[in-house]
Design an enzyme around this catalytic site. Structure first.
Site, PDB file in Angstrom:
ATOM      1  N   PHE A 127       0.866  -1.181   0.000  1.00 38.35           N
ATOM      2  CA  PHE A 127       0.000   0.000   0.000  1.00 38.35           C
ATOM      3  C   PHE A 127       0.898   1.224   0.000  1.00 38.35           C
ATOM      4  O   PHE A 127       1.760   1.358   0.864  1.00 38.35           O
ATOM      5  CB  PHE A 127      -0.854  -0.094   1.267  1.00 38.35           C
ATOM      6  N   GLU A 131       4.921  10.059   0.749  1.00 38.70           N
ATOM      7  CA  GLU A 131       6.055  10.493  -0.062  1.00 38.70           C
ATOM      8  C   GLU A 131       7.100  11.127   0.845  1.00 38.70           C
ATOM      9  O   GLU A 131       6.795  11.496   1.991  1.00 38.70           O
ATOM     10  CB  GLU A 131       5.595  11.476  -1.145  1.00 38.70           C
ATOM     11  N   GLY A 135       4.707  13.767   4.799  1.00 35.17           N
ATOM     12  CA  GLY A 135       4.196  13.691   6.162  1.00 35.17           C
ATOM     13  C   GLY A 135       2.748  13.229   6.160  1.00 35.17           C
ATOM     14  O   GLY A 135       2.381  12.282   5.481  1.00 35.17           O
ATOM     15  N   GLU A 379       0.048   4.772  10.254  1.00 29.20           N
ATOM     16  CA  GLU A 379      -1.345   5.059   9.902  1.00 29.20           C
ATOM     17  C   GLU A 379      -1.840   6.372  10.508  1.00 29.20           C
ATOM     18  O   GLU A 379      -3.011   6.512  10.850  1.00 29.20           O
ATOM     19  CB  GLU A 379      -2.275   3.902  10.319  1.00 29.20           C
TER      20      GLU A 379
END
Length: 401
Positions: A127, A131, A135, A379
């Site tokens: 997944f 980048e 952030g 996450e």
């Protein structure tokens, strides 16, 4: 009470699955986890065992060869696996985010093509949203897809791919301005592409490079990588859902599953830390008695156990809310925030109970102490979770008039 973090209302099938996973963790993961982690070695034998158990197809519908189980069942399995070694739970997490996104948003052709092989563990998912300069600001994505006939050409650099090297399917979020005029809100001009590749490092298909593993403080064994696209050509039928501009919503739907997963990981690691702490407290003696008999240690154990129970309850609630089909960003954010923070605190208390031995690599708690911080940022950081929670609370409690 047999042990902490019991879940009421489970079916016989759910209990059987969890019992099988727990036995596997106790016999196949815990005895080797610390040694493999110290070598930063990919746990191939453990992964093969998970495939044999059918875990890679746990949430994939039966019509595609999976077990068709709920997010709750999956989260409880993740909790058990993370109790053994958090890195192993990471190997299946991104796989299931991609499988979930395909199930919910994929075209019929995409489901028919990918899901049966994902259920068997032959196709393994990763997944890719972040980048290097991104952030938590997803709207600032700069990777881009440009239409060229019946294909899209992708360019850009992505960061923090779990399973970046071992996977052979990556769901990649990029900007795609096709059909979205200048001034369109950033989240409405993003598209998810299903990128197939060879496992490994280096140039894994023309225009796509996986440079190598990122060396990390903890969360070892599982490969975390960058992904570089330089003229990567992807056919139009590999746009998730068949239409551009939907990628942000598809990814956020997947992230809700991911946040429940991270909460479950926090619960599992905290459970193991409590087990190690309460066991050591009954083996170590000071001033003529077990340290478990000292009131200060009993207070720590009481606080640790309460945090384990509270985090587990919130994680279960978030999973059940998602399974019901209701919006669960509030519950998932709360569960992820609480479980990751409590995990850090429970691990640190277990570390303190071990005293100087907690600093030794011979003791399992040393590994947990390095693993827990990843949950604070994975996450979405605690700050991002609090932003989500605060906004949702204001929606629910908005003053009228």
């Amino acid at each position: 009470m047999a042990r902490l973090a019991q879940t009421a209302g489970l079916t016989d099938i759910q209990r059987e699955i969890l019992s099988t996973v727990r036995d596997f963790v106790d016999k196949e993961i815990i005895p080797v986890a610390t040694e493999l982690e110290h070598r930063d070695e990919y746990p191939q034998q453990i992964v093969d065992g998970l495939k044999e158990l059918g875990l890679f197809g746990l949430m994939i519908p039966e019509e595609y060869g999976g077990l068709g189980e709920s997010l709750l069942t999956y989260a409880l399995c993740v909790e058990e696996i993370a109790r053994g070694w958090m890195s192993v739970s990471g190997i299946i997490n991104t796989h299931f985010i991609v499988a979930y996104m395909l199930k919910q948003h994929g075209t019929q052709e995409q489901k028919d093509h990918f899901l049966p092989k994902m259920a068997l563990g032959e196709t393994r998912g990763a997944f890719s949203m972040s980048e290097p300069a991104l952030g938590s600001d997803v709207s600032a994505i700069t990777s881009k897809a440009v239409k060229d006939g019946e294909e899209y050409v992708l360019n850009g650099q992505k960061m923090w791919l779990t399973n970046g090297g071992t996977s052979n399917l990556v769901a990649v979020l990029v900007r795609s301005d096709e059909g979205h005029p200048e001034g369109t809100a950033p989240h409405k001009s993003m598209t998810t592409f299903l990128v197939e590749k060879e496992p490994g490092f280096g140039e894994v298909r023309p225009g796509l490079t996986i440079p190598g593993k990122i060396d990390k403080m903890g969360y070892k064994g599982v490969d975390t990588t960058e992904l570089i696209m330089d003229g990567l050509r992807i056919p139009a039928n590999r746009v998730l859902g068949g239409a551009t501009g939907r990628g942000f919503y598809q990814m956020m739907d997947g992230v809700e599953v991911g946040r429940v997963n991270v909460a479950a990981r926090g619960c599992g690691v905290a459970q193991r830390a409590f087990e190690l702490g309460v066991s050591y407290a009954q083996q170590r003696h000071t001033f003529g008695k077990q340290i478990a008999q000292h009131q200060a240690i009993q207070f720590k154990l009481a606080e640790m156990a309460t945090k384990v129970e509270a985090a587990h309850a919130m994680m279960v609630n978030a999973a059940r809310k998602k399974d019901s089909g209701e919006r669960n960003d509030l519950e998932a954010g709360m569960a992820k925030y609480l479980a990751s923070e409590y995990c850090k605190e429970v691990v640190e208390d277990a570390f303190r109970i071990h005293g100087g031995y907690g600093f030794s690599k011979e003791y399992e708690i040393e590994r947990l102490y390095r693993e827990a911080p990843m949950l604070l940022i994975g996450e979405g950081t605690a700050e991002i979770q609090k932003m989500i929670i605060g906004r949702r609370l204001l929606e629910e409690y908005r003053l009228q008039g």
